[in-house]
Design a protein around this motif. Structure first.
Motif: not given
Length: 224
Positions: A100, A121, A125, A211-212, A215, A218
């Motif tokens: 990611h 990042c 995370l 949640q993914q 992400r 974003e």
């Protein structure tokens, strides 16, 4: 995503376990933390690129230390079968995190903003993972918004396809790696969560898919 929290009763037997190496949880290269600390600027008001780079790495190092502590705390609560599930989940989380953040930095790779974005990042995370594991130690599991997996799964696929259609081909392989790393992490983590908290795998998969999706949204906003 604003997630309400619900308390689940979890019965954990005490067991003597061997701690999972912090080296395996941490990022797989030297961070030169001692060197950075000795030259640490005022990270409440970093100004120069150098200060931003140092402060972003120090911030990640602090978050990683917190994660290691809560990971070891959780591990000590677990019987051996759940301990192995946690270890597998954490290994897969590391692979997802690295993929990611590698994608997130890709548009500025080699530039002055590269380490700032990358460590930012990693810190983000890592903080989220520590919060998730803390929830397991305290028997608190976030409640998903959607009533079933079909809704967030469809939304996630739409966001993924839209992002793939917008980014240049040289970035598409990196995004595929993110998705391929996230799926086994989700499944392993939900396997652990279902045995730890007594929730269904579907319950966990709905939340993690939501949640993914956030992400990836974003990431799309950052790229365009």
């Amino acid at each position: 995503m604003q997630l309400r929290k619900v308390l689940f009763s979890v019965g954990c037997s005490a067991a003597t376990v061997v701690s999972f190496s912090e080296i395996a949880i941490a990022i797989n290269y030297n961070t030169f933390s001692g060197f950075l600390t000795a030259q640490q600027p005022n990270c409440s008001k970093p100004i120069t690129d150098r200060e931003l780079r140092i402060c972003s790495q120090l911030h990640y190092d602090r978050e990683n230390s917190k994660l290691n502590r809560v990971y070891n705390q959780l591990q000590q609560q677990l019987p051996n079968n759940r301990k192995q599930q946690l270890i597998e989940s954490q290994k897969l989380w590391i692979a997802f995190r690295d993929a990611h953040c590698d994608f997130r930095r890709s548009r500025v790779a080699g530039g002055t903003a590269d380490p700032i974005i990358y460590y930012g990042c990693l810190a983000q995370l890592t903080k989220l993972r520590a919060s998730e594991l803390t929830g397991y130690t305290q028997n608190q599991i976030p409640v998903p918004i959607s009533p079933n997996l079909e809704i967030p799964d469809r939304k996630l696929n739409q966001i993924y396809q839209q992002l793939m259609g917008k980014i240049e081909p040289k970035y598409q392989d990196k995004l595929r790696l993110v998705h391929r790393a996230w799926i086994p992490f989700r499944d392993a983590n939900c396997e652990f969560e279902s045995s730890q908290a007594g929730t269904s795998r579907e319950f966990c998969r709905v939340r993690m898919t939501e949640q993914q999706g956030d992400r990836l949204t974003e990431l799309g906003e950052m790229f365009f």
